[in-house]
Write a protein that holds these residues in place. Structure first.
Motif, short mmCIF file in Angstrom:
data_model
loop_
_atom_site.label_atom_id
_atom_site.label_comp_id
_atom_site.label_asym_id
_atom_site.label_seq_id
_atom_site.Cartn_x
_atom_site.Cartn_y
_atom_site.Cartn_z
N UNK A 55 -12.51 88.82 6.29
CA UNK A 55 -12.54 88.71 7.75
C UNK A 55 -13.98 88.90 8.21
N UNK A 56 -14.33 88.34 9.38
CA UNK A 56 -15.73 88.42 9.82
C UNK A 56 -16.15 89.85 10.15
N UNK A 57 -17.44 90.12 9.97
CA UNK A 57 -18.00 91.41 10.34
C UNK A 57 -18.21 91.50 11.84
N UNK A 58 -18.79 92.60 12.28
CA UNK A 58 -19.02 92.88 13.69
C UNK A 58 -20.31 92.20 14.14
N UNK A 59 -20.18 91.13 14.92
CA UNK A 59 -21.35 90.36 15.35
C UNK A 59 -22.28 91.19 16.22
N UNK A 60 -21.73 92.10 17.02
CA UNK A 60 -22.56 92.93 17.90
C UNK A 60 -23.43 93.88 17.08
N UNK A 61 -22.90 94.41 15.98
CA UNK A 61 -23.68 95.30 15.13
C UNK A 61 -24.79 94.54 14.44
N UNK A 62 -24.49 93.33 14.02
CA UNK A 62 -25.53 92.50 13.39
C UNK A 62 -26.66 92.23 14.38
N UNK A 63 -26.31 91.86 15.58
CA UNK A 63 -27.32 91.55 16.61
C UNK A 63 -28.16 92.77 16.92
N UNK A 64 -27.53 93.92 17.02
CA UNK A 64 -28.27 95.16 17.32
C UNK A 64 -29.21 95.51 16.17
N UNK A 65 -28.75 95.30 14.94
CA UNK A 65 -29.61 95.58 13.79
C UNK A 65 -30.84 94.69 13.81
N UNK A 66 -30.66 93.41 14.08
CA UNK A 66 -31.76 92.46 14.04
C UNK A 66 -32.75 92.68 15.18
N UNK A 67 -32.26 93.07 16.34
CA UNK A 67 -33.11 93.15 17.53
C UNK A 67 -33.61 94.55 17.84
N UNK A 68 -32.93 95.57 17.34
CA UNK A 68 -33.30 96.95 17.69
C UNK A 68 -33.55 97.80 16.44
N UNK A 69 -32.52 97.91 15.61
CA UNK A 69 -32.60 98.84 14.48
C UNK A 69 -33.67 98.50 13.47
N UNK A 70 -33.67 97.28 12.96
CA UNK A 70 -34.64 96.90 11.94
C UNK A 70 -36.06 96.88 12.49
N UNK A 71 -36.31 96.32 13.69
CA UNK A 71 -37.67 96.42 14.23
C UNK A 71 -38.18 97.85 14.37
N UNK A 72 -37.31 98.78 14.74
CA UNK A 72 -37.76 100.17 14.87
C UNK A 72 -38.13 100.74 13.51
N UNK A 73 -37.37 100.41 12.47
CA UNK A 73 -37.69 100.84 11.11
C UNK A 73 -39.03 100.28 10.67
N UNK A 74 -39.23 99.00 10.91
CA UNK A 74 -40.47 98.35 10.48
C UNK A 74 -41.68 98.86 11.27
N UNK A 75 -41.49 99.18 12.54
CA UNK A 75 -42.59 99.77 13.32
C UNK A 75 -43.04 101.08 12.68
N UNK A 76 -42.07 101.88 12.22
CA UNK A 76 -42.42 103.14 11.57
C UNK A 76 -43.09 102.90 10.22
N UNK A 77 -42.49 102.04 9.41
CA UNK A 77 -43.04 101.79 8.08
C UNK A 77 -44.43 101.18 8.13
N UNK A 78 -44.71 100.42 9.16
CA UNK A 78 -46.03 99.78 9.26
C UNK A 78 -47.14 100.83 9.29
N UNK A 79 -46.84 102.00 9.79
CA UNK A 79 -47.83 103.08 9.81
C UNK A 79 -47.81 103.96 8.58
#
Length: 252
Positions: A128-152
Motif C-alpha cells: 500500500x502507498x506510504x504517507x505522501x505528506x511525510x515524504x513531502x515534509x522530509x524533502x522540503x523541511x527535514x532533509x534540508x535542515x539535516x544538510x544545513x547542519x552537516x554542511x558546517x
C-alpha cells in the motif's frame, strides 16, 4: 565467549544501521556471516534476541547485542589493534560519537521513517502507498535542515577525522537509502555534504556492500537468500525469518 568465534549479523543489507555495522566490520577486516532479514519478518527467537525488534543483531558465541551503536562500540573495543573506528583524542572521540548519534536519530527519522520507509519499504512490504505528506515534509523541511547542519560539520576534502571511521560511516549510510528513494544531495546548495557523500559511497567498503544491496532489490523475500549467495554473500545456514511480515514494534 571466544573472540575467535564466528561473528553473525542478523539484519538486511539495505538497513542503514546494518550497513554501518557491516562497514565497521569490513574496515577492521573481521569475517562475518549474515542472516539478511528485516525486522518485519523476525520470528519469536529474533524477538528474544532483539526485544525492540531492531536490526542489526550481532551474535558471537554466547554474546548477543541488538543496537548498532553498542555493536560498533564493542567492535572497536574487542578489536583495538585493527583499523581504528574512533579518532585519537578525547574531544574528537566525543565529537565522533555525537555525529553517530545525530545520524542514528535525526537522520534516521527523516531519511528512513519519513522518506525511505514511505517511498520504498511501505509499498513493498505492506502493498500500500506510504504517507505522501511525510515524504513531502522530509524533502522540503527535514532533509534540508539535516544538510544545513552537516554542511558546517563535514570537511571540504577527505574524511572527518583523517581515516574513514565510525562517524563517516554512520552519516554516509543514510545517504545510500536516500538514493534508493530517488534523492540526491544538491551540490550547489550543499557542496561539502555532496562531496563527502560522493567520497564515502564510492569507498571500496560501501561499493562492495552496494553489490549485496542491489541483489536484494527486484526479488521476493523468499528469493533473497539465493540472490545474495549468487553475488558472494556469506549467509547463515538457518534464519530467524518468517515467510510473511508481522506488524508490531520494530526498527529498520
Amino acid at each position: 565467549m571466544s573472540e575467535t568465534a564466528e561473528v553473525t549479523i542478523v539484519g538486511s543489507y539495505v538497513s542503514p544501521y546494518v550497513r554501518k555495522v557491516l562497514a565497521c566490520l569490513m574496515l577492521k577486516g573481521i569475517e562475518f556471516e549474515i542472516d539478511p532479514i528485516t525486522p518485519f519478518y523476525g520470528n519469536e527467537e529474533f524477538t528474544r534476541l532483539s526485544p525492540l525488534r531492531r536490526i542489526p543483531v550481532l551474535i558471537q558465541g554466547d554474546l548477543a547485542l541488538s543496537d548498532s551503536s553498542v555493536i560498533c562500540a564493542w567492535i572497536e573495543e574487542a578489536y583495538p589493534d585493527r583499523h581504528p573506528l574512533l579518532p585519537a583524542t578525547p574531544a574528537d572521540r566525543a565529537r565522533a560519537r555525537w555525529l553517530e548519534e545525530f545520524a542514528d536519530t535525526r537522520m534516521g527519522d527523516v531519511f528512513i521513517w519519513d522518506l525511505f520507509y514511505q517511498k520504498v519499504v511501505h509499498p513493498i512490504v505492506w502493498h500500500e502507498p506510504g504517507d505522501a505528506a511525510r515524504i513531502e515534509d522530509a524533502l522540503n523541511v527535514g532533509i534540508p535542515s539535516v544538510l544545513d547542519y552537516l554542511e558546517g560539520e563535514l570537511p571540504q576534502d577527505g574524511f572527518i577525522f583523517g581515516e574513514v571511521g565510525l562517524a563517516d560511516v554512520a552519516i554516509a549510510s543514510f545517504f545510500r537509502n536516500a538514493q534508493y528513494a530517488g534523492y540526491e544531495v544538491d551540490a550547489q546548495r550543499w557542496p561539502r555534504a555532496a562531496g563527502f557523500v560522493s567520497r564515502m559511497l564510492s569507498h571500496p567498503v560501501f561499493e562492495r556492500l552496494a553489490e549485496f544491496e542491489r541483489a536484494q532489490f527486484g526479488v521476493k523475500p523468499a528469493e533473497r537468500r539465493a540472490a545474495l549467495e549468487a553475488v558472494g554473500a556469506r549467509l547463515t545456514e538457518t534464519t530467524y525469518g518468517l515467510p510473511e511480515p508481522q506488524k508490531g514494534t520494530m526498527r529498520l
